[in-house]
Design an enzyme around this catalytic site. Sequence first.
Site, PDB file in Angstrom:
ATOM      1  CG  ASN A  84      -1.560   1.294   1.520  1.00  0.00           C
ATOM      2  OD1 ASN A  84      -2.446   1.740   0.792  1.00  0.00           O
ATOM      3  ND2 ASN A  84      -1.103   1.962   2.584  1.00  0.00           N
ATOM      4  CE1 TYR A 148      -0.501   7.924  -6.254  1.00  0.00           C
ATOM      5  CE2 TYR A 148      -2.330   8.135  -7.782  1.00  0.00           C
ATOM      6  CZ  TYR A 148      -1.824   7.709  -6.561  1.00  0.00           C
ATOM      7  OH  TYR A 148      -2.642   7.060  -5.679  1.00  0.00           O
ATOM      8  CE  LYS A 152      -0.582   4.350  -6.464  1.00  0.00           C
ATOM      9  NZ  LYS A 152      -0.371   3.378  -5.356  1.00  0.00           N
TER      10      LYS A 152
END
Length: 300
Positions: A84, A148, A152
């Site tokens: 995470n 980002y 991801k």
Amino acid sequence: MAGRVVLITGASRGIGAAVARRLAAEGDTLALVGLEPDELAKVAADCGPEAGWWEVDVTDTAALGEAVAEIAERYGRIDVVVANAGIAAPGFSRSMDPAVWERVINVDLFGVWRTVHTTLPHLIDSKGYLLLVSSLAAVVHIPGLASYNVAKAGVEALGNSLRTELRHLGVKVGVAHLTFVDTDMVRGVDEHPVFGKVRTGVPLVSRVYPLELAVDKFARGIDRRSRVVHVPGWIGVMKVFRSLWPYVVEAGSRFSVPKADRAALADIEARGRAASSRASGAGGLADSEIAVAAARKVAG
């Protein structure tokens, strides 16, 4: 020792901490990995006497490996891993600090890979479950978060690859896709004088969902060893039409991005590139301090 042994990275705050508390309440034993030792200790205290915490930067392969070995020795097994740990640093790629751009990739993608690599032998032994935290950013690539988005998308691809590679070994692999959830990181993005306005101006991602929704979805996904976790559920539908979203984003950003680009340059001029590009939220600040300290150590 009741329940599963669950290792969560990025467990100091936000989704990692909240999911840890929920799973502990349901009888699992938590091994918490992250920065900010004071915050980790608070979360561990909420998770019961069997919970433990380890202060580790997921970009440090050796330290992460040592922590995983200690966790396995202490509890005898690892049943679930939630990869995470992540940061977000808003900025346009042409003007933001390149070191920060690369740091996002190092934490959000390579950090997930390091977590997978160090924990996988234990998950194979337990025929456990691995949940990789991706994002809606893997599907809809909004401007101002390129690093980002890249990270991801890579996490999603890694999860899809691992799912096939590990099936015959009894390890289940899930990928979580979230839109913006009420965490320190998201609040930090919204506080940016330029890119908070960019995010809230995009209809698909303008809403911020309650943290409890993500906790419910994660807990259910872990219980079911699900292949995907969508927060909220409509992300699953969006993934079916992912080839369309670049055109939608391009059309919607046609006028807003030039204005934001000028504003970003003005913000860098006013505050400096380091301040304008810094990773968002309290967790981002903690990661920035780690990155700066590491850079100084390398420089001598």
